[in-house]
Design a protein around this motif. Structure first.
Motif, PDB file in Angstrom:
ATOM      1  N   THR A  73      -4.729   9.692  -1.581  1.00  0.00           N
ATOM      2  CA  THR A  73      -4.824   8.632  -2.572  1.00  0.00           C
ATOM      3  C   THR A  73      -4.076   7.417  -2.048  1.00  0.00           C
ATOM      4  OG1 THR A  73      -4.925  10.229  -4.369  1.00  0.00           O
ATOM      5  CG2 THR A  73      -4.254   8.001  -4.960  1.00  0.00           C
ATOM      6  N   CYS A  74      -4.616   6.229  -2.294  1.00  0.00           N
ATOM      7  CA  CYS A  74      -3.964   4.981  -1.905  1.00  0.00           C
ATOM      8  C   CYS A  74      -3.837   4.097  -3.139  1.00  0.00           C
ATOM      9  CB  CYS A  74      -4.760   4.261  -0.823  1.00  0.00           C
ATOM     10  SG  CYS A  74      -3.957   2.735  -0.265  1.00  0.00           S
ATOM     11  N   GLN A  94       0.339   5.322   0.211  1.00  0.00           N
ATOM     12  CA  GLN A  94      -0.710   6.302   0.470  1.00  0.00           C
ATOM     13  C   GLN A  94      -0.101   7.672   0.715  1.00  0.00           C
ATOM     14  OE1 GLN A  94      -3.526   5.030   3.346  1.00  0.00           O
ATOM     15  NE2 GLN A  94      -4.754   6.875   3.196  1.00  0.00           N
ATOM     16  N   THR A 135      -2.712   0.348  -4.284  1.00  0.00           N
ATOM     17  CA  THR A 135      -2.485  -0.995  -3.764  1.00  0.00           C
ATOM     18  C   THR A 135      -1.958  -1.869  -4.886  1.00  0.00           C
ATOM     19  OG1 THR A 135      -4.332  -0.725  -2.230  1.00  0.00           O
ATOM     20  CG2 THR A 135      -3.549  -2.967  -2.602  1.00  0.00           C
ATOM     21  N   PHE A 170       0.845  -1.190   0.000  1.00  0.00           N
ATOM     22  CA  PHE A 170       0.000   0.000   0.000  1.00  0.00           C
ATOM     23  C   PHE A 170       0.880   1.239   0.000  1.00  0.00           C
ATOM     24  CE2 PHE A 170      -2.131  -3.378   2.267  1.00  0.00           C
ATOM     25  CZ  PHE A 170      -3.363  -3.425   1.648  1.00  0.00           C
TER      26      PHE A 170
END
Length: 75
Positions: free
Chosen positions: A59-60, A6, A62, A4
């Motif tokens: 915003t993330c 972020q 993945t 992740f």
């Protein structure tokens, strides 16, 4: 399992989320818009996935890749 990434910026506008993986999509004056399409192609070529979520808190991104075991890890 995933990785992740972020940030805490303003987030990607909802209408841009689907476009960010398209070549030449950029909001920068000097940007080429090739970074995320290259990242996505590389991850998909390794049987993985890239997902982006955004809201007003940031915003993330993945990145999910399959785990390998045994002989797969040696090749």
């Amino acid at each position: 399992m995933g990785i992740f990434i972020q940030d805490n910026g303003p987030g990607i506008p909802p209408d841009m989320i689907e476009k960010v993986f398209s070549p030449f999509c950029t909001t920068k004056a000097r940007g080429l818009g090739l970074g995320l399409p290259i990242v996505k192609r590389t991850i998909v070529d390794h049987n993985g996935q890239v997902q982006i979520t955004a809201n007003s808190l940031g915003t993330c991104v993945t990145i999910t890749l399959p785990a390998i075991t045994g002989k797969e890890a040696i090749s």
